[in-house]
Design a protein around this motif. Structure first.
Motif, PDB file in Angstrom:
ATOM      1  N   THR A 267       0.851  -1.198   0.000  1.00  0.00           N
ATOM      2  CA  THR A 267       0.000   0.000   0.000  1.00  0.00           C
ATOM      3  C   THR A 267       0.882   1.242   0.000  1.00  0.00           C
ATOM      4  O   THR A 267       2.059   1.182   0.352  1.00  0.00           O
ATOM      5  N   GLY A 268       0.321   2.377  -0.374  1.00  0.00           N
ATOM      6  CA  GLY A 268       1.192   3.545  -0.492  1.00  0.00           C
ATOM      7  C   GLY A 268       0.495   4.884  -0.462  1.00  0.00           C
ATOM      8  O   GLY A 268      -0.662   5.018  -0.066  1.00  0.00           O
ATOM      9  N   LEU A 275       5.267   6.138  -7.048  1.00  0.00           N
ATOM     10  CA  LEU A 275       4.351   6.025  -8.178  1.00  0.00           C
ATOM     11  C   LEU A 275       5.094   5.638  -9.458  1.00  0.00           C
ATOM     12  O   LEU A 275       4.604   4.826 -10.252  1.00  0.00           O
ATOM     13  N   LYS A 276       6.272   6.207  -9.659  1.00  0.00           N
ATOM     14  CA  LYS A 276       7.043   5.895 -10.872  1.00  0.00           C
ATOM     15  C   LYS A 276       7.532   4.447 -10.862  1.00  0.00           C
ATOM     16  O   LYS A 276       7.504   3.765 -11.899  1.00  0.00           O
ATOM     17  N   MET A 277       7.983   3.967  -9.703  1.00  0.00           N
ATOM     18  CA  MET A 277       8.396   2.562  -9.608  1.00  0.00           C
ATOM     19  C   MET A 277       7.216   1.635  -9.823  1.00  0.00           C
ATOM     20  O   MET A 277       7.329   0.597 -10.490  1.00  0.00           O
ATOM     21  N   TRP A 278       6.078   1.997  -9.260  1.00  0.00           N
ATOM     22  CA  TRP A 278       4.859   1.218  -9.440  1.00  0.00           C
ATOM     23  C   TRP A 278       4.503   1.115 -10.926  1.00  0.00           C
ATOM     24  O   TRP A 278       4.218   0.024 -11.439  1.00  0.00           O
ATOM     25  N   ALA A 279       4.537   2.257 -11.612  1.00  0.00           N
ATOM     26  CA  ALA A 279       4.217   2.258 -13.040  1.00  0.00           C
ATOM     27  C   ALA A 279       5.195   1.377 -13.820  1.00  0.00           C
ATOM     28  O   ALA A 279       4.796   0.648 -14.750  1.00  0.00           O
ATOM     29  N   GLY A 285       3.446  -7.360 -12.695  1.00  0.00           N
ATOM     30  CA  GLY A 285       2.398  -7.817 -11.799  1.00  0.00           C
ATOM     31  C   GLY A 285       2.315  -7.076 -10.479  1.00  0.00           C
ATOM     32  O   GLY A 285       1.469  -7.404  -9.634  1.00  0.00           O
ATOM     33  N   PHE A 286       3.192  -6.072 -10.281  1.00  0.00           N
ATOM     34  CA  PHE A 286       3.121  -5.336  -9.019  1.00  0.00           C
ATOM     35  C   PHE A 286       1.847  -4.502  -8.962  1.00  0.00           C
ATOM     36  O   PHE A 286       1.433  -3.894  -9.948  1.00  0.00           O
ATOM     37  N   THR A 326      -5.135   3.839  -8.101  1.00  0.00           N
ATOM     38  CA  THR A 326      -5.228   2.408  -8.387  1.00  0.00           C
ATOM     39  C   THR A 326      -4.404   2.061  -9.626  1.00  0.00           C
ATOM     40  O   THR A 326      -3.875   2.946 -10.313  1.00  0.00           O
ATOM     41  N   ASP A 327      -4.347   0.773  -9.929  1.00  0.00           N
ATOM     42  CA  ASP A 327      -3.676   0.346 -11.163  1.00  0.00           C
ATOM     43  C   ASP A 327      -4.319   1.013 -12.375  1.00  0.00           C
ATOM     44  O   ASP A 327      -3.638   1.306 -13.363  1.00  0.00           O
ATOM     45  N   ASP A 328      -5.616   1.260 -12.301  1.00  0.00           N
ATOM     46  CA  ASP A 328      -6.339   1.791 -13.457  1.00  0.00           C
ATOM     47  C   ASP A 328      -6.102   3.274 -13.698  1.00  0.00           C
ATOM     48  O   ASP A 328      -6.085   3.721 -14.849  1.00  0.00           O
ATOM     49  N   ASN A 329      -5.929   4.067 -12.620  1.00  0.00           N
ATOM     50  CA  ASN A 329      -5.756   5.517 -12.825  1.00  0.00           C
ATOM     51  C   ASN A 329      -4.343   6.004 -12.489  1.00  0.00           C
ATOM     52  O   ASN A 329      -4.097   7.199 -12.425  1.00  0.00           O
TER      53      ASN A 329
END
Length: 359
Positions: A267-268, A275-279, A285-286, A326-329
């Motif tokens: 969670t974050g 956010l950049k690492m997540w993207a 699959g993260f 979220t993953d979507d936005n």
């Protein structure tokens, strides 16, 4: 941002307190007479149409979140000046010193400000001086780090709900079972304690979720990385991370990436480095659910104060909904061209501000 109550400092805070000491003079464009004293509990005077003298007292200004908040506030001040509602504006930076913040607020009272905005260094120590301001007919609006006084307008988010929302997402993602590391802020900090309180309420409903380590860290990447690495070395079989701060989340994800380990859900917050690492890792699959303490709390506080003086029945407590990333936005938030320590946020529509402040 809490501190020890030092009421004696209020009496000692020099009546001739240095108006410019520790202050960032953003705009000194003109002065106006103070608002007339009012029986209104927030110090507003209904029906006045004069341009207002506004000051923001902040416990500190250095963090990037505060710099973004200042920029957003300046933009709204410029708009309100164009509408003839604000005459002048200044920012007062207490540099982390609650006693200095009290003295600066005293100075604003003496200088007959119409509106005092506050991001508080203590939930209790500022109460007497802010209530003194209200008694002098000044409209006080407190945002982000809140005081306990019910005499001022308070604008914030629900930190307990922050913890509940993100913990529930993680519990659902894990199917109600697994082993997690909890990454919390410094022990005793109100925001951290409230977020963890909300998370604990959720995790207690899932006996098959084991909290292997509950780590406390500063909200900074370097110390958080050390803290997480230590906990992870002792618990390498975790299936998720509950993190209540963006730099903490970035530290956890960065550690897993550097050690070439399985990427578990984390969670974050809207910390751009995370956010950049997540993207970047989304294709592997993260996944995450993140939220934010929006910088536009300052704008809502300012507009609430101006509306109150103009006669609007503004609520004394304004709870601003928490954004969901979220993953979507995610692509609307992650900014590849901005620094890692920035906090990207989508603007709040004026119609939503008007609704929150009772217009």
């Amino acid at each position: 941002m809490t501190g020890t109550t030092r009421r004696a400092l209020i009496a000692a805070a020099a009546l001739g307190a240095l108006l410019t000491t520790g202050a960032c003079n953003v705009d000194s464009g003109g002065t106006t007479p103070s608002g007339a004293a009012s029986s209104d509990p927030s110090g507003g005077t209904a029906g006045t149409a004069k341009a207002l003298k506004v000051g923001w007292s902040t416990i500190y200004l250095a963090p990037s979140w505060m710099q973004q908040t200042l920029k957003m506030l300046e933009e709204d001040v410029a708009r309100l000046k164009g509408e003839g509602k604000v005459a002048s504006y200044e920012t007062f930076n207490a540099n982390g010193d609650t006693s200095q913040q009290i003295a600066q607020i005293q100075a604003m009272i003496q200088q007959k400000y119409d509106v005092i905005l506050v991001d508080a260094g203590s939930s209790t120590a500022l109460n007497p001086v802010l209530e003194q301001a209200v008694a002098q007919g000044i409209t006080v609006a407190n945002f982000d780090s809140l005081v306990t006084s019910d005499k001022v307008i308070r604008v914030g988010t629900d930190q307990v709900e922050w913890g509940k929302m993100t913990a529930q997402w993680l519990a659902d993602k894990l199917g109600g079972k697994g082993e997690i590391i909890a990454m919390n802020g410094p022990a005793g900090v109100a925001v951290s304690e409230e977020r963890w309180k909300g998370a604990e309420e959720v995790f207690k409903k899932y006996p098959d979720i084991k909290i292997s380590a509950n780590v406390h860290s500063e909200y900074n990447l370097a110390p958080a990385a050390q803290a997480f690495a230590s906990a992870y070395s002792a618990h390498p079989n975790i299936t998720g991370v509950f993190s209540q701060g963006g730099a903490l989340s970035a530290a956890a994800l960065q550690t897993l990436v550097k050690q070439d380990k399985k990427l578990v859900p984390i969670t974050g917050e809207n910390y751009n480095g995370f956010l950049k690492m997540w993207a970047d890792k989304r294709k592997e699959g993260f996944s995450s659910l993140s939220t934010a303490q929006p910088n536009y709390l300052s704008v809502i506080a300012l507009e609430a104060a101006v509306a109150k003086i103009g006669g609007t029945a503004v609520p004394m407590d304004i709870t601003v909904p928490l954004p969901k990333i979220t993953d979507d936005n995610l692509d609307q938030y992650a900014k590849q061209d901005q620094p890692d320590d920035s906090y990207p946020i989508q603007p709040i529509p004026q119609s939503e501000i008007d609704k929150l402040i009772g217009k």
